[in-house]
Design a protein around this motif. Structure first.
Motif, PDB file in Angstrom:
ATOM      1  N   TRP A 146       0.844  -1.198   0.000  1.00 22.43           N
ATOM      2  CA  TRP A 146       0.000   0.000   0.000  1.00 22.43           C
ATOM      3  C   TRP A 146       0.882   1.251   0.000  1.00 22.43           C
ATOM      4  CZ3 TRP A 146      -0.978   4.320   2.995  1.00 22.43           C
ATOM      5  CH2 TRP A 146      -2.154   5.006   2.699  1.00 22.43           C
ATOM      6  N   LEU A 147       1.956   1.210   0.776  1.00 23.24           N
ATOM      7  CA  LEU A 147       2.851   2.375   0.854  1.00 23.24           C
ATOM      8  C   LEU A 147       3.506   2.650  -0.491  1.00 23.24           C
ATOM      9  CD1 LEU A 147       4.573   1.619   4.280  1.00 23.24           C
ATOM     10  CD2 LEU A 147       2.953   3.461   3.822  1.00 23.24           C
ATOM     11  N   THR A 148       4.076   1.599  -1.106  1.00 19.95           N
ATOM     12  CA  THR A 148       4.730   1.824  -2.398  1.00 19.95           C
ATOM     13  C   THR A 148       3.691   2.145  -3.464  1.00 19.95           C
ATOM     14  OG1 THR A 148       4.723  -0.554  -2.747  1.00 19.95           O
ATOM     15  CG2 THR A 148       6.769   0.414  -1.977  1.00 19.95           C
ATOM     16  N   GLY A 149       2.521   1.505  -3.366  1.00 17.78           N
ATOM     17  CA  GLY A 149       1.456   1.772  -4.336  1.00 17.78           C
ATOM     18  C   GLY A 149       0.993   3.217  -4.254  1.00 17.78           C
ATOM     19  N   LYS A 202      10.882   8.891 -14.261  1.00 20.64           N
ATOM     20  CA  LYS A 202      10.555   7.649 -14.969  1.00 20.64           C
ATOM     21  C   LYS A 202      11.198   6.426 -14.321  1.00 20.64           C
ATOM     22  CE  LYS A 202       9.994   9.764 -19.493  1.00 20.64           C
ATOM     23  NZ  LYS A 202      10.664   9.925 -20.780  1.00 20.64           N
ATOM     24  N   HIS A 203      12.451   6.554 -13.928  1.00 21.20           N
ATOM     25  CA  HIS A 203      13.108   5.428 -13.246  1.00 21.20           C
ATOM     26  C   HIS A 203      12.376   5.086 -11.962  1.00 21.20           C
ATOM     27  CE1 HIS A 203      16.713   7.265 -15.329  1.00 21.20           C
ATOM     28  NE2 HIS A 203      16.577   6.084 -15.875  1.00 21.20           N
ATOM     29  N   TRP A 204      12.070   6.153 -11.310  1.00 22.44           N
ATOM     30  CA  TRP A 204      11.433   6.063 -10.000  1.00 22.44           C
ATOM     31  C   TRP A 204      10.123   5.270 -10.078  1.00 22.44           C
ATOM     32  CZ3 TRP A 204      13.057   6.451  -5.406  1.00 22.44           C
ATOM     33  CH2 TRP A 204      12.231   6.822  -4.351  1.00 22.44           C
ATOM     34  N   ASN A 205       9.300   5.587 -11.085  1.00 27.31           N
ATOM     35  CA  ASN A 205       8.027   4.888 -11.244  1.00 27.31           C
ATOM     36  C   ASN A 205       8.232   3.407 -11.490  1.00 27.31           C
ATOM     37  OD1 ASN A 205       6.375   7.059 -10.835  1.00 27.31           O
ATOM     38  ND2 ASN A 205       6.558   7.747 -12.958  1.00 27.31           N
ATOM     39  N   MET A 206       9.240   3.093 -12.291  1.00 27.50           N
ATOM     40  CA  MET A 206       9.545   1.690 -12.543  1.00 27.50           C
ATOM     41  C   MET A 206       9.928   0.984 -11.239  1.00 27.50           C
ATOM     42  SD  MET A 206       9.311   0.499 -15.579  1.00 27.50           S
ATOM     43  CE  MET A 206       8.841   1.158 -17.180  1.00 27.50           C
ATOM     44  N   ILE A 207      10.808   1.649 -10.485  1.00 24.63           N
ATOM     45  CA  ILE A 207      11.246   1.040  -9.223  1.00 24.63           C
ATOM     46  C   ILE A 207      10.047   0.820  -8.303  1.00 24.63           C
ATOM     47  CG2 ILE A 207      12.591   1.466  -7.113  1.00 24.63           C
ATOM     48  CD1 ILE A 207      14.606   2.986  -8.894  1.00 24.63           C
ATOM     49  N   LEU A 208       9.166   1.813  -8.243  1.00 26.18           N
ATOM     50  CA  LEU A 208       8.022   1.698  -7.324  1.00 26.18           C
ATOM     51  C   LEU A 208       7.096   0.556  -7.708  1.00 26.18           C
ATOM     52  CD1 LEU A 208       7.053   5.408  -6.613  1.00 26.18           C
ATOM     53  CD2 LEU A 208       8.075   3.770  -5.048  1.00 26.18           C
ATOM     54  N   ILE A 209       6.825   0.401  -9.011  1.00 24.81           N
ATOM     55  CA  ILE A 209       5.871  -0.648  -9.382  1.00 24.81           C
ATOM     56  C   ILE A 209       6.512  -2.027  -9.228  1.00 24.81           C
ATOM     57  CG2 ILE A 209       6.273  -0.653 -11.899  1.00 24.81           C
ATOM     58  CD1 ILE A 209       2.871  -1.020 -10.140  1.00 24.81           C
ATOM     59  N   LEU A 219       8.760  -2.767  -6.948  1.00 24.74           N
ATOM     60  CA  LEU A 219       8.707  -2.996  -5.497  1.00 24.74           C
ATOM     61  C   LEU A 219       7.315  -3.414  -5.064  1.00 24.74           C
ATOM     62  CD1 LEU A 219      10.687  -0.143  -3.708  1.00 24.74           C
ATOM     63  CD2 LEU A 219      11.136  -2.592  -3.642  1.00 24.74           C
ATOM     64  N   THR A 220       6.304  -2.710  -5.597  1.00 17.27           N
ATOM     65  CA  THR A 220       4.942  -3.001  -5.177  1.00 17.27           C
ATOM     66  C   THR A 220       4.584  -4.447  -5.495  1.00 17.27           C
ATOM     67  OG1 THR A 220       4.349  -0.718  -5.614  1.00 17.27           O
ATOM     68  CG2 THR A 220       2.546  -2.257  -5.343  1.00 17.27           C
ATOM     69  N   PHE A 221       4.885  -4.878  -6.721  1.00 15.53           N
ATOM     70  CA  PHE A 221       4.543  -6.249  -7.090  1.00 15.53           C
ATOM     71  C   PHE A 221       5.275  -7.254  -6.203  1.00 15.53           C
ATOM     72  CE2 PHE A 221       5.244 -10.128  -9.623  1.00 15.53           C
ATOM     73  CZ  PHE A 221       3.927 -10.507  -9.765  1.00 15.53           C
ATOM     74  N   ASN A 222       6.565  -7.002  -5.975  1.00 15.19           N
ATOM     75  CA  ASN A 222       7.309  -7.927  -5.125  1.00 15.19           C
ATOM     76  C   ASN A 222       6.756  -7.958  -3.703  1.00 15.19           C
ATOM     77  OD1 ASN A 222       9.758  -9.286  -6.411  1.00 15.19           O
ATOM     78  ND2 ASN A 222       9.823  -7.243  -7.260  1.00 15.19           N
ATOM     79  N   LEU A 223       6.328  -6.801  -3.223  1.00 14.94           N
ATOM     80  CA  LEU A 223       5.762  -6.764  -1.873  1.00 14.94           C
ATOM     81  C   LEU A 223       4.407  -7.465  -1.815  1.00 14.94           C
ATOM     82  CD1 LEU A 223       6.768  -3.140  -0.864  1.00 14.94           C
ATOM     83  CD2 LEU A 223       7.562  -5.253   0.195  1.00 14.94           C
ATOM     84  N   VAL A 224       3.672  -7.413  -2.933  1.00 21.58           N
ATOM     85  CA  VAL A 224       2.400  -8.136  -3.000  1.00 21.58           C
ATOM     86  C   VAL A 224       2.649  -9.639  -2.853  1.00 21.58           C
ATOM     87  CG1 VAL A 224       0.685  -8.897  -4.681  1.00 21.58           C
ATOM     88  CG2 VAL A 224       0.996  -6.465  -4.251  1.00 21.58           C
TER      89      VAL A 224
END
Lengths: 157, 654
Positions: free
Chosen positions: B255-258, B275-282, B284-289
Motif C-alpha cells: 500500500w505504501l509503495t502503491g 521515470k526510473h522512479w516509477n519503474m522502481i516503485l511498481i 517494489l509493489t509487485f514484489n511486496l504483494v
C-alpha cells in the motif's frame, strides 16, 4: 541534479536512520529464558525483556488494596521443538515447577488478579529487571495448556 | 469423481498457461502473429478452466463432501451456506485457487479488450501475468491440492472440522477478497511496466493504460486494510484495530509503495520526470504483494493470520528473488532510455513536493520492513532473540505520518515548475489561520498533549486547504458562467476527477487520522471483577452489571453473555452485552459490546472464559475516543476513489 536536492535527500535519509536506530534501541525486546536472565543479571538491568516461565502456585501473593501481585516463576525452555520433545507444554511446566534445581525468578506485577494465574500456568511477561533481582512485569499473559492445547492467536489475548 | 475432475482441470490449466507463456515469448521474438494469437487464446482459456475448478470446489464445500480433505478442514455441517462458500478462501489451497482465479479474470479482461490498440505491449503483459499464474497454479497442483481426498481406507468423517471460528464472521465475506483483489490487480500495472521495459516503449504509455488498474488496485488494497481493521475491532476483542502484526505490515507495505506510485506517475504524465522512479516503485509493489501473500500463507511468522502453514515458503522466495533480479536487470538495461529531459529546479515546486511525498512513503516502507526483518537478522547475527513491538512502529513512523499530513496541506497550493516561499506563504496563510481553530478548540476541552495538538492542527490544515480548493474552483466557474455554485462545483469535479477525487481522499485520510490520534493518545482501559449489581467506572461512564446467561448455541458453542447497563451522569444510554463463545474444539472467541459515537466508543469485553460466575465476572472496559472517525474516513475514502477513477468529461470529448 542540483546540490540542494542531494543535501535534502541526505537529510531525509539521516532522519530515517535516526528514527529507526533510536526507536529500535528504545523498544527492542529481548526474548530470554530465566536461565539466561540469571546468567547475565548484571548486564541486562533496565532492558526491556520478554520472559516465559512456569508459575509456582505456592508463591502467589495478591494484595487487593494496592492491586499488586508477587509470584515466582521457574525456568522453562524457549524452544518449541524441545518442549514437544519433552512431552508437551503441560508436562514441561509441571516438571519445571517440581524440579529442585531450576533457576527461578521473582516477579512483581500490578493489576487485578488474573484468573489464569495459578500453579503450573505458563506466564509470558514483558518488563524489566531491576538491581534487586526482581522482574517488574508491565504485561502478563497466561496460558494453561492443560485445558486448551491450541492457544489463541497472539493478538487476541 | 468430482474431486478428480477438479484436479484434472487444474493440471490442464497449468499446462495451458505454460503453453501460453512459451508460445507468446517464441511468437514475439520470431514475429509470428499466429503464435501470439494462439498464446492469447490459450490464456483466455485459463479463465473458464479455473472457474470450472472453483465451481467444483464450491459445490463440494456446499455439499459437505468430507471425503475431500480441504472441505473437511474448513467446513462443518452447522455452517450456513454463505460461510461454506467463503471457505473457498478459508484455507491455504483454496485461497491460492482464489488468487489464481482473480489473476485469470484480470488477465482475460486485459487481453480481451483493446488488444489491437496496445498490440506491442500486450503479448509481454500476457507473458508476465502468465508466468505469475503458472507459478500459483503449479503450487496448487504440486503442493496444495484442494481436491485431495482423505487417505484410502479411512472412513469418511461424518462432520468437518469447520472454519476457524474467528473467521466465521460476515466480515470474512469481504475482507480477504478485497485484500486479494488489491494484491492481484497490482500484477497488471507491473506487467505493463515490464512490457514497456522489454519493448523499449518507455514513454508514459504504460502508465496511461494502467491508470485505472492502479486506482482500482489501490482501492481494494485500502479497502482490505480498513475492513481488516474493522474486523479486528469487532471480533478479536483486544480493544484496538491495528496491532502492527507482521501480516498487517505485509499488507501495508505494498500500500505504501502503491500510494507513492499513484502520486509519482502524475509527475511523469505532467512533466516527464521520475521515470526510473516509477519503474522502481511498481516493481517494489509487485514484489511486496507476492511477499505479502507469502507471509500470510507460509506461517514463517506467528500471527493472527497464520492459519495456514506449509512448505511452499522457499518457492515463494525463489519466485520473489527471480522477479526482483529480472525486473531490475531490465530496468538497468533501459536506464538510458528512461532519462528525463526536464530537471527539477525549485525545492518548493509541486514536483519537488511530490518527490518528497514519495521519499516519505518509502521511509515508512523502510521502517516497516526493518521492524519485520529485525528479529530474523538479530537472531542470525547475534543469536539473541529480539523483537520490536507496536511502540517501535508508533515512535518511528509517527513523525513521518506527521510530515505527510503537512505535505497534504502544502502541496495542493504549490505551483508546477517554480514556487517560492513567498508565493506559497501568500496562498497558505488564510487556511493556516483557520486551521489554528482546531488546536484552540482541543485545548479548551482540556487536551494538553502537544503531539496531539500539532496533529489536530495539521489535520485541520489539510481539510481547510482541500475544501478551499473546491470552493475557489467552483466560485471562479460560477462567476464566469453566472451559474449556480453547486452545479458548477459538480462540473468542476467532473472535469478534473483525479485532482478533486484526490482532495476527497486527502480529507478522508486525515479524518482517519483523527481516530488514530484518539486511540493512540487518549485510549484508557480498566479491568475489574464484578458481582451482579456492582458497577465499573470509566471516563465519566458508569457500567452496571445486570445479569449473566450461559447457554449452548445450536452449532455447539457455549455462549457466556453478560449484560450491562451503560449510563452517564445517571442517565441511561444503552444496554451492552459482551459475549464469550467457546467452540466445541476449544477455540474461544471474545466478542466485545461497543457503544460508538462520534466522540468516543465504550468497548466492553469478558476477559477470561474460566470460572465466570454471577458473583465474580471479569470485565475489561476500554474508552476509545474518536475511533469512529477511522470508519467515517474509510467510507469517504471509497467515495473519493470512485470520483477519481472515472474518466474526465473534457478528455472524453477530445
Amino acid at each position: 541534479m542540483k546540490p540542494k536536492f542531494i543535501i535534502g535527500g541526505l537529510l531525509i535519509v539521516a532522519a530515517v536512520i535516526y528514527l529507526i536506530a533510536s526507536s529500535t534501541s528504545a523498544n527492542a525486546e529481548y526474548f530470554m529464558t530465566i536461565e539466561e536472565v540469571k546468567a547475565q543479571e548484571s548486564e541486562i538491568i533496565g532492558k526491556s525483556l520478554r520472559i516465559s516461565g512456569a508459575v509456582l502456585g505456592d508463591t502467589i501473593n495478591y494484595d487487593p488494596d494496592t492491586l499488586s501481585i508477587n509470584f515466582t516463576v521457574a525456568n522453562v525452555t524457549g524452544d518449541n521443538d524441545e518442549i514437544e520433545a519433552n512431552g508437551g507444554l503441560a508436562k514441561v511446566l509441571h516438571d519445571a515447577v517440581r524440579a529442585e534445581g531450576t533457576p527461578r525468578l521473582d516477579v512483581v506485577y500490578n493489576g487485578p488478579m488474573p484468573d489464569l494465574l495459578k500453579n503450573e500456568a505458563q506466564a509470558i511477561m514483558t518488563g524489566h529487571l531491576e538491581a534487586d533481582g526482581v522482574f517488574y512485569a508491565d504485561e502478563l499473559l497466561l496460558k494453561c495448556p492443560t485445558k486448551y492445547e491450541e492457544a489463541i492467536p497472539d493478538q487476541a489475548e | 469423481m468430482l474431486p478428480s475432475l477438479g484436479y484434472g482441470i487444474l493440471v490442464i490449466t497449468m499446462l495451458v498457461s505454460i503453453y501460453s507463456v512459451s508460445i507468446a515469448i517464441y511468437g514475439e521474438t520470431t514475429k509470428s502473429a499466429a503464435m501470439v494469437e494462439s498464446a492469447r487464446r490459450a490464456m483466455l482459456l485459463t479463465l473458464p478452466l479455473i472457474t470450472a475448478a472453483s465451481l467444483i470446489l464450491i459445490y463440494l464445500l456446499i455439499n459437505d463432501r468430507y471425503d475431500v480433505e480441504y472441505v473437511w478442514s474448513v467446513t462443518n455441517r452447522t455452517m450456513p451456506t454463505y460461510l461454506k462458500i467463503t471457505a473457498w478462501w478459508g484455507g491455504q489451497p483454496g485461497s491460492l485457487l482464489f488468487w489464481s482465479w482473480l489473476l485469470s479474470v484480470f488477465t482475460a479482461s486485459v487481453t480481451l479488450r483493446k488488444w489491437d490498440r496496445d498490440r506491442e505491449l500486450l503479448p509481454w503483459v500476457l507473458v508476465v501475468t502468465g508466468i505469475t499464474l503458472t507459478f500459483f497454479i503449479s503450487l496448487i497442483v504440486f503442493f496444495e491440492n484442494p481436491f485431495k481426498l482423505i487417505p484410502a481406507g479411512v472412513q469418511v468423517p461424518l462432520d468437518g472440522r469447520g472454519l476457524n471460528p474467528l473467521l466465521r464472521h460476515p466480515g470474512m465475506i469481504i475482507h480477504p477478497p478485497a485484500q486479494y483483489l488489491g494484491f492481484v490487480s497490482f500484477t497488471i500495472p507491473f506487467a505493463f511496466a515490464i512490457a514497456a521495459l522489454i519493448t523499449g516503449r518507455t514513454d508514459d504509455r504504460w502508465i496511461r493504460i494502467t491508470r485505472k488498474w492502479t486506482l482500482w488496485a489501490w482501492l481494494f488494497l485500502s479497502l482490505g486494510l480498513v475492513l481488516g481493521m474493522r474486523w479486528a475491532y469487532d471480533v478479536l476483542g483486544w480493544g484496538g484495530y491495528w496491532g502492527w502484526d507482521p501480516v498487517e505490515i505485509s499488507a501495508l507495505m505494498p500500500w505504501l509503495t502503491g500510494t507513492a506510485f499513484l502520486h509519482s506517475v502524475m509527475i511523469q504524465e505532467k512533466r516527464g520526470m521520475l521515470k526510473h522512479w516509477n519503474m522502481i516503485l511498481i516493481i517494489l509493489t509487485f514484489n511486496l504483494v507476492i511477499f505479502g501473500t507469502f507471509l500470510t500463507r507460509s506461517g514463517v511468522l506467528s500471527s493472527v493470520h497464520a492459519f495456514a502453514q506449509s512448505e511452499i515458503g522457499p518457492l515463494f522466495f525463489i519466485f520473489i528473488g527471480a522477479t526482483f533480479v529480472i525486473s531490475f536487470a531490465l530496468l538497468i538495461h533501459r536506464w538510458e532510455d528512461l532519462k528525463s529531459g526536464t530537471e527539477m529546479k525549485s525545492m518548493l515546486s509541486k514536483e519537488a513536493l511530490f518527490l518528497l511525498n514519495n521519499l516519505l512513503f518509502l521511509s515508512l516502507l523502510v521502517i516497516s520492513f526493518w521492524g519485520v526483518i529485525f528479529p530474523l537478522l538479530s537472531e542470525l547475527f547475534t543469536g539473541s532473540k529480539v523483537t520490536v513491538g507496536p511502540p517501535f512502529y508508533e515512535r518511528a513512523t509517527g513523525p513521518v505520518w506527521g510530515a505527510l499530513m503537512l505535505l497534504m496541506g502544502i502541496a495542493p497550493l504549490a505551483a508546477w515548475g517554480r514556487s517560492t516561499l513567498k508565493t506559497l506563504g501568500r496562498a497558505i496563510w488564510k487556511p493556516a489561520l483557520a486551521a489554528l481553530l482546531a488546536p484552540i478548540l482541543a485545548f479548551s476541552v482540556g487536551i494538553r498533549n502537544w503531539v496531539a495538538l500539532i496533529s489536530f492542527t495539521l489535520i485541520a490544515l489539510v481539510i481547510t486547504v482541500s475544501i478551499r480548493e473546491f470552493w475557489r474552483g467552483a466560485r471562479a466557474r460560477s462567476r464566469k458562467s453566472g451559474g449556480n455554485f453547486f452545479i458548477e462545483l459538480w462540473n468542476l469535479i467532473k472535469r478534473n476527477r483525479r485532482r478533486y477525487g484526490g482532495y476527497i481522499i486527502h480529507i478522508s485520510m486525515v479524518l482517519m487520522g483523527i481516530g488514530i490520534i484518539g486511540i493512540e493518545f487518549f485510549q484508557t482501559d480498566t479491568q475489574q471483577h464484578l458481582a451482579i449489581g456492582e458497577t465499573i467506572e470509566i471516563s465519566g461512564y458508569t457500567l452496571r452489571y445486570d445479569r449473566l446467561d450461559q447457554f449452548r448455541h445450536e452449532d455447539g458453542r457455549l455462549i457466556t453473555r453478560g449484560e450491562m447497563t451503560l449510563s452517564k451522569d445517571g442517565k441511561f444510554l444503552e444496554t451492552l452485552a459482551p459475549r464469550f463463545d467457546l467452540y466445541p474444539d476449544g477455540q474461544p472467541m471474545t466478542i466485545p459490546a461497543v457503544r460508538s459515537t462520534l466522540v468516543d466508543d465504550v468497548y466492553v469485553i469478558l476477559v477470561n472464559w474460566e470460572g465466570i460466575t454471577a458473583e465474580s465476572t471479569p470485565f475489561k472496559v476500554y474508552h476509545n475516543p474518536l475511533v469512529k472517525w477511522v470508519w467515517i474516513g474509510g467510507y469517504l475514502f471509497v467515495f473519493g476513489i470512485f470520483i477519481a477513477v472515472g474518466s474526465d468529461e473534457e478528455r472524453k470529448k477530445v
